[in-house]
Enzyme design. Structure first.
Site, PDB file in Angstrom:
ATOM      1  N   ASP A  94       2.468   3.682  23.715  1.00 49.42           N
ATOM      2  CA  ASP A  94       1.544   4.315  22.769  1.00 49.42           C
ATOM      3  C   ASP A  94       2.373   5.146  21.795  1.00 49.42           C
ATOM      4  OD1 ASP A  94      -0.622   5.288  21.442  1.00 49.42           O
ATOM      5  OD2 ASP A  94      -1.680   5.984  23.230  1.00 49.42           O
ATOM      6  N   VAL A  95       2.668   4.534  20.647  1.00 43.25           N
ATOM      7  CA  VAL A  95       3.617   5.144  19.717  1.00 43.25           C
ATOM      8  C   VAL A  95       3.020   5.221  18.300  1.00 43.25           C
ATOM      9  CG1 VAL A  95       4.837   2.969  19.188  1.00 43.25           C
ATOM     10  CG2 VAL A  95       6.140   5.095  19.252  1.00 43.25           C
ATOM     11  N   LYS A  96       1.922   4.527  18.083  1.00 39.48           N
ATOM     12  CA  LYS A  96       1.100   4.602  16.863  1.00 39.48           C
ATOM     13  C   LYS A  96       1.921   4.605  15.578  1.00 39.48           C
ATOM     14  CE  LYS A  96      -2.797   6.892  19.113  1.00 39.48           C
ATOM     15  NZ  LYS A  96      -2.194   7.285  20.405  1.00 39.48           N
ATOM     16  N   ARG A  97       2.753   3.608  15.420  1.00 43.36           N
ATOM     17  CA  ARG A  97       3.559   3.523  14.207  1.00 43.36           C
ATOM     18  C   ARG A  97       2.797   2.806  13.101  1.00 43.36           C
ATOM     19  NH1 ARG A  97       6.154   7.279  16.358  1.00 43.36           N
ATOM     20  NH2 ARG A  97       8.329   7.000  16.951  1.00 43.36           N
TER      21      ARG A  97
END
Ligand SMILES: O=c1ccn([C@@H]2O[C@H](COP(=O)(O)O)[C@@H](O)[C@H]2O)c(=O)[nH]1
Length: 276
Positions: A94-97
């Site tokens: 979960d890094v939402k780039r």
């Protein structure tokens, strides 16, 4: 090569429809009697992996809680990803780039290229530079059997101000994202490799998820107030593709491995009953 959609479909069939987040909040480290430093982080993440990676379908490390400790935290994230995958869990980082395409290509290399020490089975991305800007991540994921989960209708109360806004063409921003992802997944069996993030807390918003044909990650359960009973209102006829996700609800049952496993069994039973 198996696609991410195939791998996820199999993992859910074998282990059940559940994603557990690895979110080492400072408050959880304290609750577990751990120090708010790199040693505490490492112990926390290792315990979750030891407890759950051999039994849950998906583990979802939240990158922010590792990045908080700088390069040494990222090193712990690397080992958490590796250990989780070795033990059989799929890792959704979960890094939402999200960025312009040329920069997105570099993010994709970081998280979806098997040559990278951060390579995960799938990542979360943000579509607010346009779904098309995410194409490098979609391409690299497809090349290596990875997956990408695009934010559509997030679980937080601030989301609707942007996501429910009506875009050109008379559709909401969220429905535009949903439809673009649906097009890519169309006809793929058993499941496309592009997923959406749709919060369990949002209620019936009238958005049409029926053609997504990909996994629907549902965070917001437990600590944010969502319950398995809320899933039907949010997902309607698409319930069969929902991947419920819990972080604090499970993690607060630590640090004992038995406690983490019991909490996981409890939430899995709850979502199984709701998903039917
Ligand atoms: O819409 C979204 C997208 C992502 N998240 C992330 O999921 C977990 C939720 O943690 P809980 O402890 O179960 O509340 C966290 O990592 C968020 O960043 C989300 O909550 N909503």
């Amino acid at each position: 090569m198996e696609t991410f959609g195939e791998r996820l479909h199999r993992a859910v069939a074998e282990r059940g429809p559940l994603c557990v987040g690895i979110d080492p909040h400072a408050s959880l480290l304290a609750r577990w009697g751990l120090s708010d430093d790199i040693a505490g982080l490492e112990r926390f993440a290792r315990t979750v992996v030891d407890a759950l990676a051999d039994r849950v379908a998906v583990l979802k490390p939240q990158s922010a809680f590792f990045e908080r400790f700088g390069s040494r935290g990222v090193a712990v994230l690397e080992s958490t990803i590796r250990q989780s995958r070795e033990a059989g869990a799929l890792v959704l980082l979960d890094v939402k780039r999200g960025d312009i395409g040329s920069t997105m290509a570099a993010y994709a290399d970081a998280y979806l290229n098997p040559a990278s020490t951060l390579c995960s089975d799938a990542i979360t991305v943000s579509p607010y530079l346009g779904v098309g800007s995410l194409q490098p991540a979609f391409d690299l994921a497809a090349a290596h059997g990875g997956g990408v989960f695009v934010l559509a209708l997030t679980s937080n109360p601030e989301g609707p101000a942007v996501q429910h806004a009506v875009a050109g063409g008379g559709k909401t921003v969220a429905q535009t994202v949903i439809d673009e992802i649906s097009q890519v997944n169309a006809g793929v069996k058993p499941l496309g490799s592009l997923g959406l993030v749709v919060g369990a807390t949002i209620g019936d918003t009238g958005h049409d998820l029926s053609k997504v044909n990909g996994p629907l990650l549902a965070p917001g359960l437990g600590a944010q107030g969502g319950t398995p009973d809320d899933l039907r209102a949010v997902f309607g006829e698409s319930l069969h593709n929902v991947l419920p996700s819990y972080s604090r609800e499970v993690l607060s049952a630590g640090p004992e491995i038995a406690g983490l496993r019991a909490a996981t069994d409890r939430v899995l039973a709850g979502v199984r009953a709701a998903l039917g």
